[in-house]
Design a protein around this motif. Structure first.
Motif, PDB file in Angstrom:
ATOM      1  N   ARG A  68      34.444  31.286  34.893  1.00  0.00           N
ATOM      2  CA  ARG A  68      34.490  30.619  33.581  1.00  0.00           C
ATOM      3  C   ARG A  68      33.222  30.912  32.784  1.00  0.00           C
ATOM      4  O   ARG A  68      33.275  31.183  31.574  1.00  0.00           O
ATOM      5  N   LYS A  69      32.078  30.875  33.462  1.00  0.00           N
ATOM      6  CA  LYS A  69      30.814  31.110  32.770  1.00  0.00           C
ATOM      7  C   LYS A  69      30.712  32.555  32.288  1.00  0.00           C
ATOM      8  O   LYS A  69      30.327  32.810  31.131  1.00  0.00           O
ATOM      9  N   LEU A  70      31.064  33.514  33.147  1.00  0.00           N
ATOM     10  CA  LEU A  70      30.959  34.921  32.763  1.00  0.00           C
ATOM     11  C   LEU A  70      31.873  35.264  31.601  1.00  0.00           C
ATOM     12  O   LEU A  70      31.576  36.163  30.812  1.00  0.00           O
ATOM     13  N   GLN A  71      32.981  34.528  31.465  1.00  0.00           N
ATOM     14  CA  GLN A  71      33.906  34.817  30.373  1.00  0.00           C
ATOM     15  C   GLN A  71      33.397  34.302  29.029  1.00  0.00           C
ATOM     16  O   GLN A  71      34.028  34.546  27.997  1.00  0.00           O
ATOM     17  N   ASN A  72      32.243  33.640  29.016  1.00  0.00           N
ATOM     18  CA  ASN A  72      31.557  33.378  27.754  1.00  0.00           C
ATOM     19  C   ASN A  72      30.929  34.662  27.214  1.00  0.00           C
ATOM     20  O   ASN A  72      30.511  34.722  26.059  1.00  0.00           O
ATOM     21  N   PHE A  73      30.846  35.679  28.081  1.00  0.00           N
ATOM     22  CA  PHE A  73      30.305  36.977  27.670  1.00  0.00           C
ATOM     23  C   PHE A  73      31.424  37.994  27.431  1.00  0.00           C
ATOM     24  O   PHE A  73      31.452  38.678  26.409  1.00  0.00           O
ATOM     25  N   VAL A  74      32.372  38.071  28.380  1.00  0.00           N
ATOM     26  CA  VAL A  74      33.419  39.079  28.295  1.00  0.00           C
ATOM     27  C   VAL A  74      34.685  38.545  28.964  1.00  0.00           C
ATOM     28  O   VAL A  74      34.608  37.794  29.942  1.00  0.00           O
ATOM     29  N   LYS A  75      35.840  38.927  28.453  1.00  0.00           N
ATOM     30  CA  LYS A  75      37.094  38.559  29.099  1.00  0.00           C
ATOM     31  C   LYS A  75      37.290  39.446  30.322  1.00  0.00           C
ATOM     32  O   LYS A  75      37.372  40.668  30.218  1.00  0.00           O
ATOM     33  N   LEU A 129      26.213  32.162  24.343  1.00  0.00           N
ATOM     34  CA  LEU A 129      27.592  31.804  24.686  1.00  0.00           C
ATOM     35  C   LEU A 129      28.612  32.365  23.692  1.00  0.00           C
ATOM     36  O   LEU A 129      29.758  31.939  23.676  1.00  0.00           O
ATOM     37  N   GLY A 130      28.205  33.323  22.886  1.00  0.00           N
ATOM     38  CA  GLY A 130      29.055  33.793  21.791  1.00  0.00           C
ATOM     39  C   GLY A 130      29.847  35.052  22.066  1.00  0.00           C
ATOM     40  O   GLY A 130      30.151  35.808  21.139  1.00  0.00           O
ATOM     41  N   ARG A 131      30.173  35.331  23.350  1.00  0.00           N
ATOM     42  CA  ARG A 131      31.007  36.489  23.698  1.00  0.00           C
ATOM     43  C   ARG A 131      30.370  37.798  23.216  1.00  0.00           C
ATOM     44  O   ARG A 131      31.021  38.636  22.581  1.00  0.00           O
TER      45      ARG A 131
END
Length: 246
Positions: free
Chosen positions: A7-14, A235-237
């Motif tokens: 969940r945390k890593l998907q704040n960077f990339v899907k 946290l902005g992808r």
């Protein structure tokens, strides 16, 4: 085991379904349970694996020769305790549990395989490492420039947003199993000063801290009080250009 990390890593990339399964396998490789207030690894020990916090809270700390302790970071579910820790001959700090914690030990070989087979995972883990360094810089500013209420407000904002990013917070609150003595060790304040500061914040209806739970009554107001800018959490992808299609 690795859902908070994913969940945390998907704040960077899907991440793709394949990426997520690979992280799940690595996070389930070797899991151990540590009781509260125990050392997970001590200063001077030889680190052999990367540690992922699956459940519970831990902290990074240093002791002075006279016994005084400085907490220099909190770890919550989804946090990796230093991505390249296995490069060290010996630990230059200690990591200890604050609550009972569940830890996944990820071997160097598993980590290198993860980063070798997926550019998205590699980039996401480097992003996580850079965010950790940004958090350390912000903690330095907290100790050096902010007053007691600002320090405490900033810490509460950060820990709420970090847990929220890993899917571990509700709309206005989150777990916060930290004692006043531990808050003092993290903010450079005496226990008496911590108690007085918390009373002041409660009286101003900024927060409620009870039964190991933090409730923030007005997050925007708390951010203003702390002069909190969440940009250091990134946290902005930022890695959206690497998003998986599945």
């Amino acid at each position: 085991m690795s859902q908070a990390l994913i969940r945390k890593l998907q704040n960077f990339v899907k991440l793709s379904a394949t990426d997520q399964r690979a992280l799940e396998r690595a996070g389930s490789e070797r899991v151990r349970r540590i009781g509260p207030h125990e050392d997970i690894i001590r200063e001077g020990d030889k680190p052999s694996s990367v540690m992922l916090i699956v459940d519970g809270w831990a902290c990074r700390y240093k002791y002075l020769e006279d016994g005084r302790r400085q907490i220099v970071g909190f770890f919550v579910p989804g946090d990796i305790c230093d991505l390249n820790i296995f490069l060290l001959k010996e630990m230059d700090h200690s990591i200890g549990s604050l609550t009972e914690v569940l830890i996944a030990d990820i071997s160097r070989e598993s980590l290198e395989t993860l980063m070798g087979v997926s550019q998205r995972i590699a980039q996401a883990l480097w992003w996580d490492s850079l965010v950790s360094m940004a958090i350390q810089r912000e903690w330095t500013i907290n100790l050096g420039q902010r007053d007691a209420v600002e320090r405490m407000s900033h810490l509460f904002c950060e820990m709420f947003l970090r847990q929220q990013s890993a899917g571990r917070a509700q709309i206005s609150g989150c777990e916060f199993p930290v004692t006043q003595a531990e808050l003092g060790d993290a903010t450079g304040l005496s226990t008496v000063h911590v108690n007085r500061t918390l009373q002041q914040m409660r009286s101003a209806e900024m927060i409620t801290l009870h039964n190991k739970r933090l409730v923030i009554h007005d997050l925007d107001a708390l951010m203003r009080q702390a002069m909190f800018n969440p940009n250091y959490l990134h946290l902005g992808r930022d890695g959206a250009h690497l998003d998986a299609n599945d």
